[in-house]
Write a protein that holds these residues in place. Structure first.
Motif, PDB file in Angstrom:
ATOM      1  N   GLU A 612       0.842  -1.191   0.000  1.00 50.25           N
ATOM      2  CA  GLU A 612       0.000   0.000   0.000  1.00 50.25           C
ATOM      3  C   GLU A 612       0.882   1.249   0.000  1.00 50.25           C
ATOM      4  N   PRO A 613       0.436   2.309  -0.680  1.00 50.21           N
ATOM      5  CA  PRO A 613       1.180   3.573  -0.585  1.00 50.21           C
ATOM      6  C   PRO A 613       1.257   4.024   0.870  1.00 50.21           C
ATOM      7  N   SER A 614       2.301   4.724   1.205  1.00 56.98           N
ATOM      8  CA  SER A 614       2.452   5.235   2.567  1.00 56.98           C
ATOM      9  C   SER A 614       1.294   6.155   2.929  1.00 56.98           C
ATOM     10  N   ARG A 615       0.901   6.115   4.190  1.00 56.25           N
ATOM     11  CA  ARG A 615      -0.138   7.031   4.682  1.00 56.25           C
ATOM     12  C   ARG A 615       0.300   8.495   4.500  1.00 56.25           C
ATOM     13  N   PHE A 616       1.617   8.711   4.411  1.00 55.56           N
ATOM     14  CA  PHE A 616       2.132  10.074   4.283  1.00 55.56           C
ATOM     15  C   PHE A 616       1.772  10.708   2.940  1.00 55.56           C
ATOM     16  N   VAL A 617       1.479   9.873   1.938  1.00 54.84           N
ATOM     17  CA  VAL A 617       1.113  10.414   0.622  1.00 54.84           C
ATOM     18  C   VAL A 617      -0.166  11.237   0.736  1.00 54.84           C
ATOM     19  N   LYS A 618      -1.164  10.685   1.402  1.00 54.30           N
ATOM     20  CA  LYS A 618      -2.427  11.420   1.570  1.00 54.30           C
ATOM     21  C   LYS A 618      -2.222  12.686   2.387  1.00 54.30           C
ATOM     22  N   GLU A 619      -1.246  12.634   3.289  1.00 58.77           N
ATOM     23  CA  GLU A 619      -1.057  13.770   4.198  1.00 58.77           C
ATOM     24  C   GLU A 619      -0.433  14.977   3.515  1.00 58.77           C
ATOM     25  N   TYR A 620       0.407  14.764   2.491  1.00 59.98           N
ATOM     26  CA  TYR A 620       1.008  15.930   1.850  1.00 59.98           C
ATOM     27  C   TYR A 620       0.185  16.446   0.672  1.00 59.98           C
ATOM     28  N   LEU A 621      -0.822  15.659   0.234  1.00 55.19           N
ATOM     29  CA  LEU A 621      -1.672  16.115  -0.864  1.00 55.19           C
ATOM     30  C   LEU A 621      -2.647  17.187  -0.370  1.00 55.19           C
ATOM     31  N   PRO A 622      -3.083  18.091  -1.261  1.00 51.40           N
ATOM     32  CA  PRO A 622      -4.088  19.087  -0.863  1.00 51.40           C
ATOM     33  C   PRO A 622      -5.350  18.398  -0.363  1.00 51.40           C
TER      34      PRO A 622
END
Length: 644
Positions: A612-622
């Protein structure tokens, strides 16, 4: 690819100071905290501050101490200050923590450089103690490294040994190793870097007169990278600062990424409580990164709870989007990065300002193989370990050596009990082993004859197989995977740490038709890796491969962050909230190494397992809703764009 001219001299192009920088530099007496985010010009602030003390406040250069964590950083700071002063450095002390602590105990106890234990001596001592304890280890090098790190932690945190829970072995074993190490050091009148801190702390506690002498020597203390300080270093610093509290600290709690060494952001967060009346200023301009990179990184780090809130403004306009790309597999990811770099070369662009960052050093191996295949020059900031030197790889290869007819004693000694077949080492008396010898030795013991019969059958089966099928047979039919799980429990490791290595070796064997071809590749790969290490200094335009930890303090025109997946970043070992926040800070550091282009890569599969993509990806997206994207498209906007 043009380099951004701001470089490490972060600040306005005319060299003038921002309001925040000027506030920090012109600070009067007493404690001062400078929160310095990425690319905010902290080095310039420190050197200007030293000049301010000398030229405007009449402080003698010999009464100023500037402390940082590495010799390279101390040397760079001193060189920059000397240039600023037109060669008039005076007698300002630019030092590492360990250097100043050693200087203090050198005066008190007469220690010399010869009393400092060398790293190879330290390793030899621990190995000797391990053998004395009779430990059965397959990964002695990793174990010894882990024990040395734990000894350092116990000393640095001043932990009661009887209350320490080891991550590498039973508590009673760790206590024996720790006490044995300390005894060997005392017998040879040697000290390590942690002892320098402990002895300095104890000296200041016991001898107020000596403490007062050093307080008078250095009434002005400046500390760089304060977020990296550990408890004992901070305790000594508080004593050294004394009643005047002329302590000027510069750092960024959001870049505290060395918890495994004892560094904690909580120390910086508690500074104002320890030093009432502290003046605080935020260097609120990022002169390094494209505005989009600044904004994305701030969205990410804003999810941390234990931090100083900060509003940082980009000094540069937005030009390039932060590009997030998903790939079907890890191999596809590495190939895409290599192809992108090759295309840059073909267009005549320089790749020397490009870095590929990894969470751990071991993750870099897949890309190294692709770069070698495309003949792309690269530099390694960390020594990339050869996967095939790992003891698991050596075990698998030994099985195949025997299956191909190499019955040497050393091979049988290595794998006869991996998994455990209860075969005694004393059975192997000859240079060459035969199964007739084994049957004779255990004649009449049916249960052992069955095990030997099974082992002989396994070797006959392996002799017919290609490497990929053979490794699968060793894993499942022979029981090697179960053996690794049992060994992981013995070593207090998560089985996944060993199984991941096994998976990587297995996956890499897929491309070879027979063992001879695979062995030739392994030998060639090892030679190329060795040559690459030897010609590091000769590579003038090579992409930089680095762990995120090793990239801290550096900057690059273009940054790829590879393997941005759950269980990699955040690492699978991170379970507690404080550990997840540390992983988020680590990713923040990775993002803010990039000046112009930032590419974040998320493979969907590794060694046959979904990721799964890192949870951090969602966190840096607008925050606006996102549509599901397919591989090869941007995470935002749906517009196709190749990574480069």
């Amino acid at each position: 690819m043009e380099k951004n001219q701001t470089g490490n001299n972060a600040g306005r192009r005319d060299g003038s100071l921002t309001d925040a920088q000027r506030t920090a530099v012109s600070h009067g007496a007493g404690p001062m905290m400078v929160l310095a985010g990425p690319g905010s010009g902290k080095t310039m602030v420190i050197t200007r501050r030293v000049r301010e003390l000398i030229e405007s406040r009449g402080v003698s250069p010999s009464n100023i101490l500037v402390v940082t964590f590495t010799r390279a950083a101390a040397r760079q700071m001193e060189e920059r200050f000397t240039r600023m002063m037109d060669g008039r450095k005076g007698r300002v002390t630019f030092s590492t923590f360990h250097s100043i602590f050693f200087k203090i105990i050198q005066y008190a106890y007469g220690y010399q450089a010869s009393n400092i234990i060398r790293e190879e001596q330290k390793t030899a001592y621990i190995k000797e103690l391990v053998r004395h304890c009779g430990l059965e280890l397959q990964d002695e090098r990793e174990f010894v490294s882990g024990i040395i790190a734990e000894i350092s932690m116990v000393k640095g945190e001043r932990i009661d040994l009887s209350h320490y829970y080891s991550a590498n072995c039973p508590e009673e074993v760790f206590q024996k190793l720790y006490q044995g190490y300390q005894q060997m050091m005392a017998e040879n009148r040697l000290i390590d870097f942690d002892d320098m801190q402990v002895y300095c702390y104890e000296l200041f506690r016991a001898r107020k007169d000596i403490l007062e002498a050093w307080q008078n020597k250095y009434p002005y203390i400046l500390v760089d990278e304060f977020q990296d300080i550990c408890k004992i270093q901070y305790d000594i610093l508080k004593m050294l600062a004394g009643q005047t509290g002329n302590l000027f600290i510069v750092g960024d709690d959001d870049q505290s990424i060395y918890r495994f060494r004892g560094s904690k952001p909580e120390i910086m967060l508690g500074f104002e409580k320890d030093f009432p009346g502290t003046e605080k200023v935020l260097l609120d301009r990022n002169f390094r990164c494209d505005a989009n990179i600044v904004e994305a990184s701030l969205r990410l780090i804003g999810h941390n709870q234990v931090r100083f809130p900060k509003k940082i403004r980009p000094a540069r306009p937005p030009v390039c989007q932060v590009l997030t790309r998903r790939f079907a597999t890890a191999r596809e990811q590495y190939n895409a990065i290599a192809v992108s770099l090759k295309e840059c070369q073909n267009r005549g662009e320089k790749i020397g300002g490009t870095a590929v960052l990894f969470r751990t050093n071991r993750n870099a191996g897949g890309l190294v193989r692709q770069l070698m295949a495309y003949n792309i020059p690269f530099q390694m900031r960390d020594v990339t370990a050869n996967l095939y030197d790992h003891w698991i790889a050596q075990d698998l290869m030994t099985y195949l050596y025997i299956a191909r007819g190499d019955y040497s004693r050393e091979h049988f000694l290595r794998i006869s009990n991996r998994p455990n077949r209860y075969i005694t080492r004393s059975v192997f008396t000859e240079v060459q082993v035969t199964f007739e010898q084994l049957y004779r030795f255990y004649e009449g013991k049916d249960w052992m004859e069955e095990r030997i019969d099974r082992m002989e059958y396994d070797f006959k089966m392996l002799a017919k197989m290609a490497p990929y099928a053979a490794i699968n047979y060793i894993r499942k039919a022979v029981g090697y995977e179960t053996y690794l799980e049992e060994y992981a429990r013995y070593r207090r490791m998560k089985p996944g740490e060993l199984l991941d290595i096994l998976e990587e070796i297995h996956e890499n064997a897929k491309d070879f038709k027979n063992c001879e071809e695979w062995f030739r590749y392994i030998e060639r790969y090892g030679e190329e890796l060795k040559q690459q290490r030897q010609k590091q200094q000769e590579v003038s335009d090579g992409v930089v491969l680095s762990t995120i930890h090793a990239s801290k303090g550096l900057e690059y025109d273009t940054v790829y962050i590879a393997d941005v997946n759950e269980e990699i970043i955040p690492h699978k070992k991170a379970a507690q909230p404080a550990e997840i926040e540390e992983e988020r800070r680590l990713f923040y550091v990775a993002m803010t190494r990039a000046k112009d282009h930032l590419y974040i890569c998320c493979p969907g599969e590794r060694y046959g397992h979904r990721q799964e993509p890192s949870r951090f990806v969602k966190e840096y997206l607008p925050p606006e809703p996102e549509k599901e994207k397919t591989a090869g498209k941007q995470e935002r906007g749906g517009k196709k764009r190749q990574i480069r």
